[in-house]
Scaffold this active site. Structure first.
Site, PDB file in Angstrom:
ATOM      1  N   LYS A   1     -19.039 -15.078 -74.231  1.00  0.00           N
ATOM      2  CA  LYS A   1     -17.663 -15.207 -73.771  1.00  0.00           C
ATOM      3  C   LYS A   1     -17.823 -16.071 -72.301  1.00  0.00           C
ATOM      4  CE  LYS A   1     -14.719 -13.494 -71.051  1.00  0.00           C
ATOM      5  NZ  LYS A   1     -14.428 -14.763 -70.370  1.00  0.00           N
TER       6      LYS A   1
ATOM      7  N   GLU B   1     -16.381 -13.259 -49.571  1.00  0.00           N
ATOM      8  CA  GLU B   1     -17.096 -14.535 -50.012  1.00  0.00           C
ATOM      9  C   GLU B   1     -16.069 -15.636 -49.984  1.00  0.00           C
ATOM     10  OE1 GLU B   1     -18.252 -14.076 -54.054  1.00  0.00           O
ATOM     11  OE2 GLU B   1     -20.046 -15.491 -53.865  1.00  0.00           O
TER      12      GLU B   1
ATOM     13  N   GLU C   1     -24.794 -10.150 -61.991  1.00  0.00           N
ATOM     14  CA  GLU C   1     -25.088 -11.386 -61.221  1.00  0.00           C
ATOM     15  C   GLU C   1     -23.533 -11.551 -60.515  1.00  0.00           C
ATOM     16  OE1 GLU C   1     -27.832 -12.396 -60.293  1.00  0.00           O
ATOM     17  OE2 GLU C   1     -28.936 -11.977 -61.952  1.00  0.00           O
TER      18      GLU C   1
ATOM     19  N   CYS D   1     -22.469 -18.482 -55.784  1.00  0.00           N
ATOM     20  CA  CYS D   1     -22.662 -17.277 -55.167  1.00  0.00           C
ATOM     21  C   CYS D   1     -23.787 -17.159 -54.177  1.00  0.00           C
ATOM     22  CB  CYS D   1     -22.460 -16.002 -56.028  1.00  0.00           C
ATOM     23  SG  CYS D   1     -23.499 -16.054 -57.432  1.00  0.00           S
TER      24      CYS D   1
HETATM   25  C1  SIN Z   1     -24.177 -18.817 -59.208  1.00  0.00           C
HETATM   26  O1  SIN Z   1     -23.233 -19.218 -58.372  1.00  0.00           O
HETATM   27  O2  SIN Z   1     -23.569 -17.725 -59.929  1.00  0.00           O
HETATM   28  C2  SIN Z   1     -25.399 -19.408 -59.590  1.00  0.00           C
HETATM   29  C3  SIN Z   1     -26.030 -20.221 -58.547  1.00  0.00           C
HETATM   30  C4  SIN Z   1     -27.323 -20.863 -59.026  1.00  0.00           C
HETATM   31  O3  SIN Z   1     -27.967 -20.521 -60.035  1.00  0.00           O
HETATM   32  O4  SIN Z   1     -28.003 -21.257 -58.026  1.00  0.00           O
END
Ligand code: SIN
Length: 485
Positions: A181, A388, A257, A291
């Site tokens: 998804k 964040e 993640e 992230c």
């Molecule tokens: C992400 O922001 O989820 C992944 C970033 C990355 O793979 O460098």
């Protein structure tokens, strides 16, 4: 209108059990270009019935797939990789249109995403078991590694290509089938990838894509199913926690993640120009929407002004606009709500004493845009320190001692990436070992690679993607105890 060399890569239907389908509801939802606000296309809207059909198909397709040789699976993955590289221009155009990142950066993401497929095609052949010395002379003990079962993957809008390949490739390499998804804002890259997987000869049912206006309904169907044995999710910590709870009833293995709050620590003995380069790369990649983006700049007081001046001078060179236009280095944020969230953090910081030395809202460009922004006089009490940002805003906080820097760096529930700039090797070891993060960039602002383990600790999640460890998330270890020898 999106102009592609191969228009068949722009899909407007769901991909279930190897077929392009309208879906159970027959309804559609619009996919928008965040740079212009215009509609790229309407996409079939999937629901729980579509999801359950895809899960059933995945379960039956993987019975054969898991019995194939690793070499066979690797060949199909390699073909998929080659087709992605052949179609990079179209894939980048689709990605830029639906997500907003500049075209050159979109091409970078296609290469980054394809690299996971190439890597896991190779790793498929290295799923080794063990022979364990037994305590008993009449026994022989072994472990074998087997595909975990049907995998559900839920992927975010910030990397519409690479977050898919880094889940789907190890799952297929291990012998699993995947129901994916993608984010409802950016499903077109996923669907184009599915078309190329089909052309590469991936058997029906091993990769299905269900997306729809109601993401919660599809997510719930995935987590409720007892056929789904594994959920891999990339997204916010808030949604991740919810999904973990939803997976509890069927005791699924999960990989999460989740969000980060990366400290970027610059000591007075650092090469300041290199630190500024790293800061620009880490902070402004994907307009700050990753992230692992540096979220808090901790700079030793003696070099605070020099670092800030140089950082501002470099950030001024960035060009904000439609990612499809020549020379643009920062595209729009994903939508107006995202820009408003970023602005609320900046406003809160200013209200509490921070100074804006660069940037701010980019209303002249449209509601989705935000300028590269730098704030000084930021304190740990401010929201911008704790949350964040997910936008192109850099708060800078001074520190005096190494102990204070470590305390500030670790003062968060998140534990994904961190960065440290220093020339002192003893400090590099000491500081890296004490940082509470899954990833440490040392004198380096870009840390992501298919060969290295990506993942966090604390509330940034669990599991690792990429590297020799990435396949473990899709495997069960079975212990065989042979007696009577
Ligand atoms: C992400 O922001 O989820 C992944 C970033 C990355 O793979 O460098």
């Amino acid at each position: 209108m999106l102009s592609l060399k191969d228009p068949l890569l722009l899909k407007t239907q769901l991909f279930i059990n190897g077929e392009w389908v309208k879906g159970d509801s027959g309804s559609t939802f619009p996919i928008l270009n965040p740079a212009t606000g215009t509609e790229i296309c309407k996409l079939a809207s999937g629901n729980k019935n579509d999801t359950n059909i895809a899960i059933q198909g995945a379960q039956s397709a993987m019975q054969k797939w898991r019995q194939t040789t690793a070499k066979h699976r690797a060949k199909i993955l390699q073909k998929w990789h080659a087709l992605i590289i052949e179609n990079i221009d179209d894939l980048a155009s689709i990605l830029c249109a639906e997500q907003g990142k500049p075209l050159a950066e979109a091409k970078g993401e296609i290469l980054y995403g394809a690299a996971y497929i190439e890597w896991f095609a190779e790793e498929a052949k290295r799923i080794y078991g063990d022979v364990i010395p037994s305590n008993n002379t009449s026994q022989r003990l072994l472990t074998i590694k087997q595909a975990i079962g049907v995998v559900a993957a839920i992927t975010p809008w910030n990397f519409p290509n690479a977050m898919i390949t880094r889940k789907v490739a190890p799952a297929l390499a291990a012998g699993c089938a995947v129901v994916l998804k993608p984010a409802e804002a950016t499903p077109l890259s996923a669907l184009a990838l599915a078309e190329l997987a089909k052309r590469a000869g991936l058997p029906k049912g091993l990769l299905s894509i269900v997306v729809g206006a109601d993401a919660i309904e599809i997510g719930k169907a995935l987590t409720d199913s007892s056929l789904v044995r594994k959920l891999s999710f990339t997204g916010s910590t808030k949604v991740g926690k919810l999904l973990i709870k939803q997976c509890a009833d069927t005791v699924k293995k999960t990989s999460m993640e989740l969000g980060g709050n990366a400290p970027f620590v610059v000591f007075e003995d650092a090469d300041i120009d290199k630190a500024v380069q790293g800061a620009i790369a880490s902070k402004f990649r994907n307009a700050g929407q990753t992230c692992v983006c540096a979220n808090r700049f901790l700079v030793q007081r003696s070099i605070y002004q020099e670092f800030t001046d140089k950082f501002v001078a470099e950030a001024k060179k960035l060009k904000v606009g439609n990612g499809n236009d020549e020379g643009i280095t920062i595209g729009p944020l994903i939508n107006a709500a995202a820009a408003q969230n970023v602005h609320a953090l900046v406003t809160d910081a200013e209200k509490n004493g921070a100074t804006k030395v660069l940037g701010g809202a980019a209303t002249h460009l449209g509601a989705n845009y935000y300028l590269p922004t730098i704030l000084t006089n930021v304190t740990p009490q401010m929201r911008i320190f704790k949350e964040e940002i997910f936008g192109p805003v850099a708060p800078i906080i001074p520190f005096d001692t190494e102990e204070q820097a470590l305390e500030l760096a670790n003062a968060t529930e998140a534990g994904l990436a961190s960065y440290v700039y220093t020339q002192n090797y003893a400090r590099i070891w000491r500081f890296s070992e004490n940082l509470e993060n899954g990833i440490v960039g040392i004198n380096e602002g870009i840390i992501s690679s298919e060969v290295a383990p990506f993942g966090g600790i604390k509330q940034s999640g669990n599991g690792r993607e990429g590297s020799k460890y990435g396949i473990d998330d899709y495997i069960e270890i079975k212990y065989l105890c042979m007696g009577g020898i």
